[in-house]
Design an enzyme around this catalytic site. Structure first.
Site, PDB file in Angstrom:
ATOM      1  N   ALA A 145      46.490 -18.070  40.226  1.00 43.33           N
ATOM      2  CA  ALA A 145      46.770 -19.367  40.846  1.00 43.33           C
ATOM      3  C   ALA A 145      45.738 -19.638  41.932  1.00 43.33           C
ATOM      4  CB  ALA A 145      48.196 -19.421  41.395  1.00 43.33           C
ATOM      5  N   LEU A 146      44.477 -19.515  41.556  1.00 47.69           N
ATOM      6  CA  LEU A 146      43.375 -19.534  42.514  1.00 47.69           C
ATOM      7  C   LEU A 146      43.205 -20.908  43.159  1.00 47.69           C
ATOM      8  CD1 LEU A 146      40.715 -17.431  40.564  1.00 47.69           C
ATOM      9  CD2 LEU A 146      42.577 -16.644  42.038  1.00 47.69           C
TER      10      LEU A 146
ATOM     11  N   GLU B 223      41.140 -22.919  46.894  1.00 46.84           N
ATOM     12  CA  GLU B 223      39.873 -22.905  47.620  1.00 46.84           C
ATOM     13  C   GLU B 223      39.725 -21.649  48.486  1.00 46.84           C
ATOM     14  OE1 GLU B 223      36.139 -23.923  48.517  1.00 46.84           O
ATOM     15  OE2 GLU B 223      37.428 -24.972  47.081  1.00 46.84           O
ATOM     16  N   GLY B 224      40.831 -21.105  48.964  1.00 45.35           N
ATOM     17  CA  GLY B 224      40.747 -19.861  49.715  1.00 45.35           C
ATOM     18  C   GLY B 224      40.200 -18.728  48.868  1.00 45.35           C
ATOM     19  N   HIS B 225      40.656 -18.636  47.626  1.00 47.02           N
ATOM     20  CA  HIS B 225      40.116 -17.619  46.719  1.00 47.02           C
ATOM     21  C   HIS B 225      38.637 -17.874  46.420  1.00 47.02           C
ATOM     22  CE1 HIS B 225      44.513 -17.420  45.577  1.00 47.02           C
ATOM     23  NE2 HIS B 225      44.251 -16.149  45.826  1.00 47.02           N
TER      24      HIS B 225
ATOM     25  N   ASP C  63      46.594 -12.493  54.968  1.00 47.54           N
ATOM     26  CA  ASP C  63      47.495 -11.353  54.799  1.00 47.54           C
ATOM     27  C   ASP C  63      47.027 -10.241  55.735  1.00 47.54           C
ATOM     28  OD1 ASP C  63      49.226 -12.252  52.482  1.00 47.54           O
ATOM     29  OD2 ASP C  63      47.237 -12.512  51.633  1.00 47.54           O
TER      30      ASP C  63
ATOM     31  N   GLN D 241      48.575  -6.697  55.401  1.00 51.39           N
ATOM     32  CA  GLN D 241      48.072  -6.099  54.165  1.00 51.39           C
ATOM     33  C   GLN D 241      46.644  -5.598  54.355  1.00 51.39           C
ATOM     34  OE1 GLN D 241      48.470  -7.993  50.071  1.00 51.39           O
ATOM     35  NE2 GLN D 241      46.355  -8.510  50.524  1.00 51.39           N
TER      36      GLN D 241
ATOM     37  N   LEU E 113      41.553 -19.916  55.088  1.00 47.03           N
ATOM     38  CA  LEU E 113      41.240 -21.333  54.900  1.00 47.03           C
ATOM     39  C   LEU E 113      42.513 -22.148  55.006  1.00 47.03           C
ATOM     40  CD1 LEU E 113      38.455 -20.305  54.038  1.00 47.03           C
ATOM     41  CD2 LEU E 113      38.455 -22.039  52.248  1.00 47.03           C
TER      42      LEU E 113
ATOM     43  N   SER F 122      47.736 -21.266  50.231  1.00 52.65           N
ATOM     44  CA  SER F 122      48.537 -20.252  49.565  1.00 52.65           C
ATOM     45  C   SER F 122      48.914 -20.750  48.183  1.00 52.65           C
ATOM     46  CB  SER F 122      49.815 -19.960  50.364  1.00 52.65           C
ATOM     47  OG  SER F 122      50.722 -19.172  49.625  1.00 52.65           O
TER      48      SER F 122
END
Length: 289
Positions: A39-40, A42-44, A157, A160, A183, A192
């Site tokens: 579920a990519l 813009e942060g990814h 995260d 994490q 982001l 998210s």
């Protein structure tokens, strides 16, 4: 560019050979891994771009890890958008996507897992028992399977990230950990995959998370940071729909234990809350004086 898709160890080994990873010669070079649950957004994308700065080749893993979901959590409905994710990876220059089935990752009689230790029981770990054991177990398996030189994780995260750094140090895992910035959407909401669950009204309430962090980050003493952030969250608790707070903590970035009243130096202001049926987390780094 073309992306090689692998689903198991044999296909990963073939992909590494095709890319020339680890050979030292053309095309050769280093490999960076960006672990994701798909579920990519813009942060990814930003993490993939960051990975490209640290290695010649980039691999993205797409795996919704059942070990890190509790029995009442959203594993079954977690968004799965593989075709769109593959397009994102291609557009951002990833050369390899590792997308295993659960059966390819875990033996049916699996017994050994990674234990997150005391740091895995505080803050997020207190509300999601066993969550970080599942995270560290899958991350270590990904490291062993993909064999990256570098791995890139997002600062959103934060706990994490701290635990992964600790695992790498404690277990002598030969992977460099690189952290990417959080982001945000134009309205301030941290990006998210779960944001797509929010209705318009839910989203309006959810903006209190980032607003609380901004309010807290405007102060430099622990009590003032928590008071300012807490006031914003208290107002959101009376909104419609209400924000239901799990925790607000001002923590040591290395251990995630709450800082003492007289703490000076870096800290992480972290929050987790539910709006409607969606649980969101966010954090910001603060400097205490």
């Amino acid at each position: 560019m073309d992306v090689i898709v692998a689903g198991d160890r044999a296909e990963l080994d073939a992909a590494r050979t095709a890319l020339g990873v680890g050979t030292g010669g053309p095309p050769g070079g280093t490999l960076a891994l960006v672990p994701t649950m798909g579920a990519l957004h813009e942060g990814h994308r930003s993490l993939i771009r960051l990975a490209r700065e640290h290695a010649r080749h980039v691999a993205v893993s797409i795996f919704v890890n059942p070990l890190q979901f509790g029995p009442a959590e959203d594993y079954s409905r977690y968004p799965r958008t593989f075709d769109a994710d593959l397009a994102v990876c291609a557009a951002e220059g990833a050369g390899l996507v590792f997308a295993p089935a659960v059966e390819a990752m875990y033996l049916p009689d699996r017994q050994v897992s990674v234990a997150a230790g005391e740091m895995g029981t505080v803050a997020e770990g207190a509300f999601r028992p066993g969550h970080f054991d599942g995270v560290l177990t899958v991350v270590l398996k990904l490291f062993n399977l993909v064999r990256p030189d570098v791995a890139v994780f997002g600062r959103k995260d934060a706990q994490q990230l701290a635990l992964i750094r600790r695992m790498v140090a404690d277990l002598d895992v030969p992977v460099e950990i690189v952290a990417g910035a959080t982001l945000r959407e134009p309205d301030g909401l941290a990006m998210s995959s779960r944001n797509r669950y929010l209705s318009a009204a839910d989203r309006g309430t959810a903006l209190a998370l980032s607003a609380a962090l901004r309010a807290g980050a405007g102060h430099h003493r622990p009590q003032e940071v928590l008071r300012a952030a807490g006031e914003v969250l208290d107002r959101a608790a009376r909104a419609d729909p209400p924000l239901v707070l799990d925790y607000l903590t001002l923590a040591d970035p290395a251990t995630f234990t709450p800082v003492a009243a007289g703490h000076r130096g870096p800290a992480v202001l972290a929050v987790a809350a539910r709006v409607g049926g969606t649980r969101l987390i966010d954090n910001v780094e603060v400097s205490l004086t």
